[in-house]
Motif scaffolding. Sequence first.
Motif, short mmCIF file in Angstrom:
data_model
loop_
_atom_site.label_atom_id
_atom_site.label_comp_id
_atom_site.label_asym_id
_atom_site.label_seq_id
_atom_site.Cartn_x
_atom_site.Cartn_y
_atom_site.Cartn_z
N LYS A 3 0.96 -1.24 0.14
CA LYS A 3 -0.15 -0.08 -0.03
C LYS A 3 0.83 1.31 0.09
O LYS A 3 2.05 1.27 0.48
N MET A 4 0.44 2.22 -0.57
CA MET A 4 1.06 3.71 -0.70
C MET A 4 0.72 4.10 0.73
O MET A 4 -0.28 4.18 1.21
N LYS A 5 1.75 4.77 1.41
CA LYS A 5 1.38 5.44 2.62
C LYS A 5 1.31 7.02 2.43
O LYS A 5 2.16 7.65 1.68
N SER A 6 0.48 7.75 3.40
CA SER A 6 0.37 9.04 3.26
C SER A 6 1.44 9.64 4.18
O SER A 6 1.84 8.84 5.08
N ASN A 7 1.84 10.76 3.80
CA ASN A 7 2.99 11.35 4.49
C ASN A 7 2.61 11.72 6.02
O ASN A 7 1.46 12.62 5.95
N ARG A 8 3.19 11.13 7.06
CA ARG A 8 2.46 11.35 8.42
C ARG A 8 2.61 12.66 8.84
O ARG A 8 1.79 13.40 9.57
N ALA A 9 3.63 13.39 8.31
CA ALA A 9 3.83 14.73 9.06
C ALA A 9 2.97 15.71 8.52
O ALA A 9 2.45 16.54 9.01
N VAL A 10 2.52 15.48 7.19
CA VAL A 10 1.27 16.34 6.57
C VAL A 10 0.22 15.97 7.14
O VAL A 10 -0.85 16.95 7.31
N ALA A 11 -0.04 14.87 7.28
CA ALA A 11 -1.33 14.20 7.74
C ALA A 11 -1.68 14.85 9.01
O ALA A 11 -3.03 15.17 9.48
N LYS A 12 -0.83 15.13 10.01
CA LYS A 12 -0.85 15.44 11.47
C LYS A 12 -1.21 16.93 11.38
O LYS A 12 -1.64 17.63 12.30
N ARG A 13 -0.80 17.49 10.45
CA ARG A 13 -0.63 19.19 10.45
C ARG A 13 -1.70 19.88 9.55
O ARG A 13 -2.12 20.81 10.00
N PHE A 14 -2.35 19.06 8.72
CA PHE A 14 -3.23 19.58 7.74
C PHE A 14 -4.42 18.94 7.84
O PHE A 14 -4.34 17.43 7.66
N LYS A 15 -5.81 19.54 7.70
CA LYS A 15 -7.03 18.66 7.38
C LYS A 15 -7.61 19.26 6.10
O LYS A 15 -7.61 20.41 6.04
N ASN A 51 -2.00 28.30 1.45
CA ASN A 51 -2.23 28.95 0.03
C ASN A 51 -2.26 27.98 -0.88
O ASN A 51 -2.01 26.97 -1.07
N SER A 52 -3.00 28.58 -1.97
CA SER A 52 -3.46 27.71 -2.95
C SER A 52 -2.35 27.24 -4.08
O SER A 52 -2.46 26.23 -4.53
N ILE A 53 -1.31 27.81 -3.91
CA ILE A 53 -0.09 27.34 -4.62
C ILE A 53 0.41 26.10 -3.93
O ILE A 53 0.75 25.24 -4.78
N TRP A 54 0.16 25.74 -2.71
CA TRP A 54 0.54 24.70 -2.09
C TRP A 54 -0.35 23.48 -1.96
O TRP A 54 0.08 22.49 -1.91
N VAL A 55 -1.35 23.68 -2.28
CA VAL A 55 -2.54 22.77 -2.02
C VAL A 55 -2.43 21.55 -2.78
O VAL A 55 -2.66 20.46 -2.28
N LYS A 56 -2.20 21.63 -4.09
CA LYS A 56 -2.00 20.56 -5.06
C LYS A 56 -1.03 19.64 -4.65
O LYS A 56 -1.07 18.36 -4.50
N SER A 57 0.09 20.01 -4.24
CA SER A 57 1.42 19.25 -3.78
C SER A 57 1.01 18.56 -2.53
O SER A 57 1.58 17.48 -2.27
N TYR A 58 0.52 19.28 -1.34
CA TYR A 58 0.09 19.01 -0.14
C TYR A 58 -1.00 17.67 -0.50
O TYR A 58 -0.77 16.78 0.55
N THR A 59 -1.86 17.89 -0.98
CA THR A 59 -3.16 16.94 -1.24
C THR A 59 -2.47 15.43 -1.97
O THR A 59 -2.82 14.50 -1.46
N GLU A 60 -1.46 15.65 -2.79
CA GLU A 60 -0.84 14.51 -3.26
C GLU A 60 -0.12 13.84 -2.14
O GLU A 60 -0.07 12.43 -2.08
N LEU A 61 0.60 14.34 -1.22
CA LEU A 61 1.11 13.65 0.04
C LEU A 61 0.04 13.16 0.84
O LEU A 61 0.35 12.14 1.51
#
Length: 64
Positions: A3-15, A51-61
């Motif tokens: 399974k692909m794992k989500s980036n835990r650092a991002v998952a803890k900081r963003f909803k 910021n909308s600039i970062w949303v795409k890359s963070y949702t991928e993580l």
Amino acid sequence: MPKMKSNRAVAKRFKTTAKGGLKSAHAFTSHRFHGKTKKQRRHLRGTHMLNSIWVKSYTELLKK
């Protein structure tokens, strides 16, 4: 295939919001409030939208 794992650092900081945005807590809120003005402390409460600039890359993580 594993399974692909989500980036835990991002998952803890963003909803994720209903429309697909990302929200998180403000920085500079853990200590040393005596050096900040009341206005600064007031505006640091609650959450803010990423910021909308970062949303795409963070949702991928988050999706992996």
